[in-house]
Write a protein that holds these residues in place. Sequence first.
Motif, mmCIF file in Angstrom:
data_model
loop_
_atom_site.group_PDB
_atom_site.id
_atom_site.type_symbol
_atom_site.label_atom_id
_atom_site.label_comp_id
_atom_site.label_asym_id
_atom_site.label_seq_id
_atom_site.Cartn_x
_atom_site.Cartn_y
_atom_site.Cartn_z
ATOM 1 N N TYR A 9 0.757 -31.776 -44.829
ATOM 2 C CA TYR A 9 0.314 -32.522 -43.650
ATOM 3 C C TYR A 9 -1.030 -33.197 -43.890
ATOM 4 O O TYR A 9 -1.226 -34.355 -43.516
ATOM 5 C CB TYR A 9 0.252 -31.605 -42.430
ATOM 6 C CG TYR A 9 1.588 -30.979 -42.078
ATOM 7 C CD1 TYR A 9 2.778 -31.695 -42.183
ATOM 8 C CD2 TYR A 9 1.668 -29.662 -41.662
ATOM 9 C CE1 TYR A 9 3.992 -31.120 -41.870
ATOM 10 C CE2 TYR A 9 2.885 -29.077 -41.343
ATOM 11 C CZ TYR A 9 4.046 -29.812 -41.451
ATOM 12 O OH TYR A 9 5.259 -29.246 -41.144
ATOM 13 N N LYS A 10 -1.952 -32.507 -44.526
ATOM 14 C CA LYS A 10 -3.249 -33.124 -44.833
ATOM 15 C C LYS A 10 -3.070 -34.336 -45.743
ATOM 16 O O LYS A 10 -3.759 -35.342 -45.595
ATOM 17 C CB LYS A 10 -4.195 -32.108 -45.461
ATOM 18 C CG LYS A 10 -4.787 -31.141 -44.456
ATOM 19 C CD LYS A 10 -5.794 -30.205 -45.109
ATOM 20 C CE LYS A 10 -6.486 -29.348 -44.067
ATOM 21 N NZ LYS A 10 -7.491 -28.449 -44.672
ATOM 22 N N PHE A 55 -3.062 -35.833 -41.607
ATOM 23 C CA PHE A 55 -3.277 -34.920 -40.488
ATOM 24 C C PHE A 55 -4.581 -34.151 -40.689
ATOM 25 O O PHE A 55 -4.943 -33.822 -41.822
ATOM 26 C CB PHE A 55 -2.121 -33.914 -40.371
ATOM 27 C CG PHE A 55 -0.873 -34.477 -39.786
ATOM 28 C CD1 PHE A 55 -0.600 -34.347 -38.430
ATOM 29 C CD2 PHE A 55 0.065 -35.129 -40.585
ATOM 30 C CE1 PHE A 55 0.571 -34.860 -37.883
ATOM 31 C CE2 PHE A 55 1.237 -35.635 -40.059
ATOM 32 C CZ PHE A 55 1.491 -35.508 -38.706
ATOM 33 N N MET A 64 -2.506 -29.726 -35.520
ATOM 34 C CA MET A 64 -2.955 -30.803 -36.398
ATOM 35 C C MET A 64 -2.638 -32.136 -35.745
ATOM 36 O O MET A 64 -1.676 -32.264 -34.991
ATOM 37 C CB MET A 64 -2.299 -30.693 -37.780
ATOM 38 C CG MET A 64 -2.654 -29.393 -38.491
ATOM 39 S SD MET A 64 -2.002 -29.286 -40.182
ATOM 40 C CE MET A 64 -3.192 -30.340 -41.049
ATOM 41 N N LEU A 119 1.261 -31.732 -34.378
ATOM 42 C CA LEU A 119 2.172 -30.685 -34.808
ATOM 43 C C LEU A 119 1.434 -29.354 -34.805
ATOM 44 O O LEU A 119 0.206 -29.313 -34.766
ATOM 45 C CB LEU A 119 2.767 -30.965 -36.192
ATOM 46 C CG LEU A 119 1.803 -31.130 -37.379
ATOM 47 C CD1 LEU A 119 1.371 -29.791 -37.962
ATOM 48 C CD2 LEU A 119 2.486 -31.953 -38.455
ATOM 49 N N VAL A 166 5.724 -33.604 -33.888
ATOM 50 C CA VAL A 166 6.687 -33.067 -34.839
ATOM 51 C C VAL A 166 7.139 -31.714 -34.301
ATOM 52 O O VAL A 166 6.316 -30.837 -34.057
ATOM 53 C CB VAL A 166 6.063 -32.909 -36.241
ATOM 54 C CG1 VAL A 166 7.028 -32.196 -37.184
ATOM 55 C CG2 VAL A 166 5.665 -34.277 -36.803
ATOM 56 N N GLU A 170 -0.769 -36.375 -45.654
ATOM 57 C CA GLU A 170 -0.250 -37.482 -44.848
ATOM 58 C C GLU A 170 -1.230 -37.904 -43.747
ATOM 59 O O GLU A 170 -0.852 -38.622 -42.831
ATOM 60 C CB GLU A 170 1.104 -37.116 -44.247
ATOM 61 C CG GLU A 170 2.201 -36.965 -45.277
ATOM 62 C CD GLU A 170 2.509 -38.261 -46.021
ATOM 63 O OE1 GLU A 170 2.412 -39.347 -45.414
ATOM 64 O OE2 GLU A 170 2.837 -38.183 -47.216
ATOM 65 N N LEU A 223 9.265 -35.586 -43.644
ATOM 66 C CA LEU A 223 8.059 -35.923 -42.889
ATOM 67 C C LEU A 223 7.837 -37.433 -42.878
ATOM 68 O O LEU A 223 7.492 -38.001 -41.840
ATOM 69 C CB LEU A 223 6.843 -35.198 -43.466
ATOM 70 C CG LEU A 223 5.514 -35.485 -42.776
ATOM 71 C CD1 LEU A 223 5.551 -35.125 -41.293
ATOM 72 C CD2 LEU A 223 4.379 -34.764 -43.496
ATOM 73 N N LEU A 236 7.420 -39.756 -39.587
ATOM 74 C CA LEU A 236 6.240 -40.593 -39.376
ATOM 75 C C LEU A 236 6.608 -42.070 -39.252
ATOM 76 O O LEU A 236 5.969 -42.804 -38.507
ATOM 77 C CB LEU A 236 5.224 -40.368 -40.496
ATOM 78 C CG LEU A 236 4.618 -38.966 -40.530
ATOM 79 C CD1 LEU A 236 3.682 -38.819 -41.729
ATOM 80 C CD2 LEU A 236 3.915 -38.617 -39.228
ATOM 81 N N VAL A 288 1.388 -25.633 -37.038
ATOM 82 C CA VAL A 288 1.781 -25.025 -38.306
ATOM 83 C C VAL A 288 1.099 -23.668 -38.414
ATOM 84 O O VAL A 288 -0.054 -23.510 -38.000
ATOM 85 C CB VAL A 288 1.421 -25.935 -39.506
ATOM 86 C CG1 VAL A 288 -0.080 -26.198 -39.586
ATOM 87 C CG2 VAL A 288 1.938 -25.371 -40.817
ATOM 88 N N ARG A 295 -2.610 -36.491 -36.510
ATOM 89 C CA ARG A 295 -2.700 -37.669 -37.380
ATOM 90 C C ARG A 295 -3.040 -38.845 -36.497
ATOM 91 O O ARG A 295 -2.355 -39.108 -35.499
ATOM 92 C CB ARG A 295 -1.376 -37.911 -38.088
ATOM 93 C CG ARG A 295 -1.358 -39.135 -38.981
ATOM 94 C CD ARG A 295 -0.011 -39.148 -39.706
ATOM 95 N NE ARG A 295 0.221 -40.353 -40.431
ATOM 96 C CZ ARG A 295 1.001 -41.359 -40.020
ATOM 97 N NH1 ARG A 295 1.623 -41.295 -38.845
ATOM 98 N NH2 ARG A 295 1.183 -42.412 -40.768
ATOM 99 N N ALA A 333 2.571 -26.141 -46.384
ATOM 100 C CA ALA A 333 2.807 -27.099 -45.300
ATOM 101 C C ALA A 333 1.501 -27.756 -44.865
ATOM 102 O O ALA A 333 1.456 -28.967 -44.634
ATOM 103 C CB ALA A 333 3.478 -26.408 -44.115
#
Length: 156
Positions: free
Chosen positions: A123-124, A128, A148, A110, A75, A126, A94, A98, A112, A150, A119
């Motif tokens: 992400y967590k 990550f 991060m 990604l 990302v 989703e 996002l 994905l 961050v 995923r 943010a």
Amino acid sequence: MNFRIVPMTDADVDRCAELEQVLFPGDDPWSAQAFRSELAGRHNHYFAARDEADVLIGYAGVALLGTSVMPEAEVHTIGVDPKVQRGGIGVALLSELLRVADKWGGPVFLEVRTDNEPAIALYKGEGFEIVGTRNRYYQPSGADAFTMRRPPQGKE
């Protein structure tokens, strides 16, 4: 708020650069030329969120890297106009990134800011996980970033 996610075009780059100035003033925001360069990359996929008046209110991009045998995605950016943050636009952008990454396969990475709690939570949510820290990653502010990851979700 009603909005739609569409592929980003060259006509969007000035508005993206304008939002960058608002969102990332201390961290070398991307220029319109930087967005044009990203759009030209054959492995990059960029999207715009547009409101009912067709105004760009968010943007996001992902790069599909590696090979078909060892794919991965990264990302590159997600930005949402502060006036409409917390309205599901970042989540939708996002999700689109994905979706594209999952078709390619492999893990998604990604960076961050370590102090960007909203943010990080997104992400967590989703899937990550924080896998490392990059000290002084953002310049010129010197802010740290989390890397991060995923895990692969498989090809659709």
